[in-house]
Design a protein around this motif. Structure first.
Motif, PDB file in Angstrom:
ATOM      1  N   HIS A  76       0.845  -1.193   0.000  1.00  0.00           N
ATOM      2  CA  HIS A  76       0.000   0.000   0.000  1.00  0.00           C
ATOM      3  C   HIS A  76       0.880   1.242   0.000  1.00  0.00           C
ATOM      4  O   HIS A  76       2.051   1.170   0.346  1.00  0.00           O
ATOM      5  CB  HIS A  76      -0.869   0.010   1.260  1.00  0.00           C
ATOM      6  CG  HIS A  76      -0.051  -0.021   2.518  1.00  0.00           C
ATOM      7  ND1 HIS A  76       0.274  -1.192   3.140  1.00  0.00           N
ATOM      8  CD2 HIS A  76       0.555   0.956   3.223  1.00  0.00           C
ATOM      9  CE1 HIS A  76       1.028  -0.922   4.198  1.00  0.00           C
ATOM     10  NE2 HIS A  76       1.223   0.384   4.265  1.00  0.00           N
ATOM     11  N   VAL A 126      -7.364  -4.618   0.004  1.00  0.00           N
ATOM     12  CA  VAL A 126      -7.317  -4.832   1.451  1.00  0.00           C
ATOM     13  C   VAL A 126      -6.488  -3.741   2.146  1.00  0.00           C
ATOM     14  O   VAL A 126      -7.027  -2.862   2.814  1.00  0.00           O
ATOM     15  CB  VAL A 126      -6.749  -6.231   1.797  1.00  0.00           C
ATOM     16  CG1 VAL A 126      -6.806  -6.471   3.290  1.00  0.00           C
ATOM     17  CG2 VAL A 126      -7.523  -7.307   1.059  1.00  0.00           C
ATOM     18  N   CYS A 127      -5.189  -3.797   1.940  1.00  0.00           N
ATOM     19  CA  CYS A 127      -4.278  -2.977   2.745  1.00  0.00           C
ATOM     20  C   CYS A 127      -4.434  -1.458   2.585  1.00  0.00           C
ATOM     21  O   CYS A 127      -4.412  -0.736   3.582  1.00  0.00           O
ATOM     22  CB  CYS A 127      -2.840  -3.388   2.470  1.00  0.00           C
ATOM     23  SG  CYS A 127      -2.605  -5.175   2.610  1.00  0.00           S
ATOM     24  N   MET A 186      -6.594   1.111   5.037  1.00  0.00           N
ATOM     25  CA  MET A 186      -6.278   1.622   6.370  1.00  0.00           C
ATOM     26  C   MET A 186      -5.435   2.882   6.362  1.00  0.00           C
ATOM     27  O   MET A 186      -5.243   3.493   7.406  1.00  0.00           O
ATOM     28  CB  MET A 186      -5.515   0.569   7.153  1.00  0.00           C
ATOM     29  CG  MET A 186      -6.351  -0.641   7.433  1.00  0.00           C
ATOM     30  SD  MET A 186      -5.430  -1.793   8.412  1.00  0.00           S
ATOM     31  CE  MET A 186      -5.443  -0.951   9.961  1.00  0.00           C
ATOM     32  N   PHE A 187      -4.875   3.226   5.200  1.00  0.00           N
ATOM     33  CA  PHE A 187      -3.877   4.291   5.197  1.00  0.00           C
ATOM     34  C   PHE A 187      -4.387   5.542   4.496  1.00  0.00           C
ATOM     35  O   PHE A 187      -4.484   5.591   3.268  1.00  0.00           O
ATOM     36  CB  PHE A 187      -2.573   3.789   4.566  1.00  0.00           C
ATOM     37  CG  PHE A 187      -1.964   2.681   5.376  1.00  0.00           C
ATOM     38  CD1 PHE A 187      -1.052   2.959   6.381  1.00  0.00           C
ATOM     39  CD2 PHE A 187      -2.347   1.365   5.184  1.00  0.00           C
ATOM     40  CE1 PHE A 187      -0.520   1.942   7.170  1.00  0.00           C
ATOM     41  CE2 PHE A 187      -1.828   0.341   5.965  1.00  0.00           C
ATOM     42  CZ  PHE A 187      -0.904   0.635   6.957  1.00  0.00           C
ATOM     43  N   ASP A 218     -14.036  -3.149   3.955  1.00  0.00           N
ATOM     44  CA  ASP A 218     -13.266  -2.030   4.516  1.00  0.00           C
ATOM     45  C   ASP A 218     -12.931  -0.993   3.455  1.00  0.00           C
ATOM     46  O   ASP A 218     -13.007   0.206   3.691  1.00  0.00           O
ATOM     47  CB  ASP A 218     -11.983  -2.529   5.179  1.00  0.00           C
ATOM     48  CG  ASP A 218     -12.291  -3.324   6.431  1.00  0.00           C
ATOM     49  OD1 ASP A 218     -13.146  -2.883   7.205  1.00  0.00           O
ATOM     50  OD2 ASP A 218     -11.702  -4.406   6.612  1.00  0.00           O
ATOM     51  N   HIS A 241     -16.073   0.780   2.452  1.00  0.00           N
ATOM     52  CA  HIS A 241     -16.500   1.607   3.569  1.00  0.00           C
ATOM     53  C   HIS A 241     -15.788   2.959   3.573  1.00  0.00           C
ATOM     54  O   HIS A 241     -16.350   3.973   3.972  1.00  0.00           O
ATOM     55  CB  HIS A 241     -16.219   0.860   4.877  1.00  0.00           C
ATOM     56  CG  HIS A 241     -16.809   1.516   6.086  1.00  0.00           C
ATOM     57  ND1 HIS A 241     -18.152   1.509   6.353  1.00  0.00           N
ATOM     58  CD2 HIS A 241     -16.239   2.212   7.087  1.00  0.00           C
ATOM     59  CE1 HIS A 241     -18.386   2.164   7.465  1.00  0.00           C
ATOM     60  NE2 HIS A 241     -17.242   2.609   7.938  1.00  0.00           N
ATOM     61  N   ARG A 246     -23.889  -0.300  -1.074  1.00  0.00           N
ATOM     62  CA  ARG A 246     -24.647   0.572  -0.166  1.00  0.00           C
ATOM     63  C   ARG A 246     -24.735  -0.035   1.227  1.00  0.00           C
ATOM     64  O   ARG A 246     -24.864   0.681   2.222  1.00  0.00           O
ATOM     65  CB  ARG A 246     -26.056   0.815  -0.721  1.00  0.00           C
ATOM     66  CG  ARG A 246     -26.032   1.726  -1.936  1.00  0.00           C
ATOM     67  CD  ARG A 246     -27.232   2.661  -1.976  1.00  0.00           C
ATOM     68  NE  ARG A 246     -26.947   3.843  -2.775  1.00  0.00           N
ATOM     69  CZ  ARG A 246     -27.436   4.049  -3.996  1.00  0.00           C
ATOM     70  NH1 ARG A 246     -28.255   3.179  -4.547  1.00  0.00           N
ATOM     71  NH2 ARG A 246     -27.103   5.152  -4.652  1.00  0.00           N
ATOM     72  N   GLN A 247     -24.675  -1.370   1.277  1.00  0.00           N
ATOM     73  CA  GLN A 247     -24.754  -2.029   2.588  1.00  0.00           C
ATOM     74  C   GLN A 247     -23.499  -1.800   3.424  1.00  0.00           C
ATOM     75  O   GLN A 247     -23.543  -1.858   4.645  1.00  0.00           O
ATOM     76  CB  GLN A 247     -24.956  -3.538   2.415  1.00  0.00           C
ATOM     77  CG  GLN A 247     -26.375  -3.902   2.052  1.00  0.00           C
ATOM     78  CD  GLN A 247     -26.529  -5.393   1.828  1.00  0.00           C
ATOM     79  OE1 GLN A 247     -25.800  -6.197   2.387  1.00  0.00           O
ATOM     80  NE2 GLN A 247     -27.474  -5.763   0.994  1.00  0.00           N
ATOM     81  N   VAL A 248     -22.360  -1.610   2.763  1.00  0.00           N
ATOM     82  CA  VAL A 248     -21.110  -1.502   3.532  1.00  0.00           C
ATOM     83  C   VAL A 248     -20.472  -0.120   3.464  1.00  0.00           C
ATOM     84  O   VAL A 248     -19.400   0.082   4.025  1.00  0.00           O
ATOM     85  CB  VAL A 248     -20.059  -2.546   3.066  1.00  0.00           C
ATOM     86  CG1 VAL A 248     -20.552  -3.957   3.348  1.00  0.00           C
ATOM     87  CG2 VAL A 248     -19.730  -2.377   1.590  1.00  0.00           C
ATOM     88  N   HIS A 297     -20.926   4.444   2.504  1.00  0.00           N
ATOM     89  CA  HIS A 297     -21.786   5.615   2.377  1.00  0.00           C
ATOM     90  C   HIS A 297     -21.646   6.232   0.984  1.00  0.00           C
ATOM     91  O   HIS A 297     -21.972   7.395   0.776  1.00  0.00           O
ATOM     92  CB  HIS A 297     -21.437   6.657   3.446  1.00  0.00           C
ATOM     93  CG  HIS A 297     -21.660   6.158   4.841  1.00  0.00           C
ATOM     94  ND1 HIS A 297     -21.305   6.854   5.952  1.00  0.00           N
ATOM     95  CD2 HIS A 297     -22.219   5.012   5.294  1.00  0.00           C
ATOM     96  CE1 HIS A 297     -21.622   6.162   7.049  1.00  0.00           C
ATOM     97  NE2 HIS A 297     -22.165   5.044   6.665  1.00  0.00           N
TER      98      HIS A 297
END
Lengths: 113, 251
Positions: free
Chosen positions: B123, B153-154, B157-158, B183, B186, B214-216, B218
């Motif tokens: 990442h 994935v990674c 978070m950053f 994630d 999200h 839309r479930q996970v 905004h």
């Protein structure tokens, strides 16, 4: 495998804390990791041994406090526990939820010598 | 409860009337216990906010492009640059584990580009972007595209200090990707559904994918595009221009 970056950030945090405290090393470290933090614990363990080598954490034991996921529905304000981000509100089935717990990724405490 | 000062053990305790957290030491039998309550990503977060402040002051719209490998990010970017640059000044930071293949493709469009090779890394982080921006010197009111490492994935978070996170999914992937990689979805602000010209040939349901997203997340803007045929690209450019228009530099 971002867990290696995470482990290395923890080593940096521990080193700074040890320097600030005028100590030598850490004997125990406590982490808080939320269920939705995106951390694979086995991958963290795997990365850990490499990341801490020759560092202030080389001989430290580690404890992990797991923080369960909790969300608030943005429609009806119901607070409910979640295991995954796609869970709908149990009260109104609304998809718009705000995660209030479970994203934590923190160094809680260290024991230094 | 802590018997030394009465805190509840999670770093919160009272001094006067105001509860607050801070460095907090207790004496344990063997060694000293230091309560930190420090966010592990704090260093990245702080640097990301510095990047964000720099971008804001210069009126730069920074976009973090994230996707799986092979979603067509670079092709999409090439087409975008060819259509927008130099009327709208563009700059690019390319992130890949190895090679400068992507940077070479971008350079061919005439847009200034810096390649970051993360090596073993999966990442980009705020520090890499900070260093790249110093080389790249993006001009005032520019669009800065940061093409992250292809990985769902990674990079989630950053924070890089971006103005918006753009997730790109292609119809040759599964439409259940949002549920599998929640994630990343999200954390995204807009979703581009690429290779839409291939839709008749694949088993991908756009409606289902949007419903899952839309479930996970905004995300409220989903744009169907084809970087190859140009379909839907105007809608993407309108979104970019609206975003760029909202970013006004400090004179």
């Amino acid at each position: 495998m971002h867990e290696l970056s995470i482990a290395m950030s923890i080593v940096d945090i521990a080193r700074e804390a040890v320097e600030k405290a005028g100590a030598r090393e850490v004997s125990h470290i406590e982490l808080e990791i939320g269920q939705l933090a995106g951390i694979e614990l086995r991958a963290l363990d795997f990365a850990w041994s490499e990341a801490v080598r020759n560092s202030v954490l080389a001989h430290a034991t580690k404890a992990i406090h797991h923080i369960p996921g909790e969300a608030r529905c943005m429609e009806c304000e119901t607070v409910f526990s979640i295991q995954a981000l796609h869970q709908l509100c149990p009260a109104c089935s609304g998809p718009f939820t705000e995660v209030i717990h479970g994203k934590e990724l923190r160094v809680h405490a260290l024991t230094v010598h | 409860m802590c018997i030394t000062c009465g805190c509840n053990g999670d770093g919160h305790h009272l001094h006067g009337q105001e509860p607050h957290t801070h460095h907090h030491e207790h004496t344990a039998r063997d060694g000293r216990v230091i309560t930190l309550e420090q966010d592990i990503l704090q260093k990245n977060q702080l640097l990301a906010e510095r990047n964000r402040g720099f971008f804001e002051a210069r009126g730069i719209t920074a976009l973090n492009l994230v996707s799986s490998p092979g979603s067509g990010k670079t092709t999409l970017l090439e087409r975008t640059l060819a259509d927008l640059h130099p009327d709208t000044p563009c700059f690019v930071i390319e992130g890949d584990q190895q090679t400068s293949c992507d940077a070479d493709r971008i350079r061919a469009t005439g847009v200034p580009v810096v390649q970051i090779n993360t090596g073993k890394g999966c990442h980009l982080d705020a520090e890499m972007v900070n260093a790249s921006v110093k080389h790249l010197k993006p001009t005032q009111d520019a669009l800065l595209f940061i093409e992250n490492v292809g990985n769902l994935v990674c990079p989630a978070m950053f924070d890089l200090g971006e103005s918006a996170r753009v997730i790109i999914i292609s119809v040759t992937e599964g439409d259940d990707k949002p549920l599998k990689y929640p994630d990343m979805f999200h954390s995204a602000d807009i979703c581009l559904i690429n290779k839409i010209d291939l839709l008749p040939y694949v088993n991908f349901h756009v409606d289902k994918m949007i419903e899952y997203a839309r479930q996970v997340s905004h995300i409220d803007t989903f744009i169907q595009v084809s970087a190859t045929t140009g379909q839907g690209m105007d809608e993407w450019y309108s979104w970019l221009k609206e975003k760029a228009g909202a970013a006004v530099s400090l004179e």
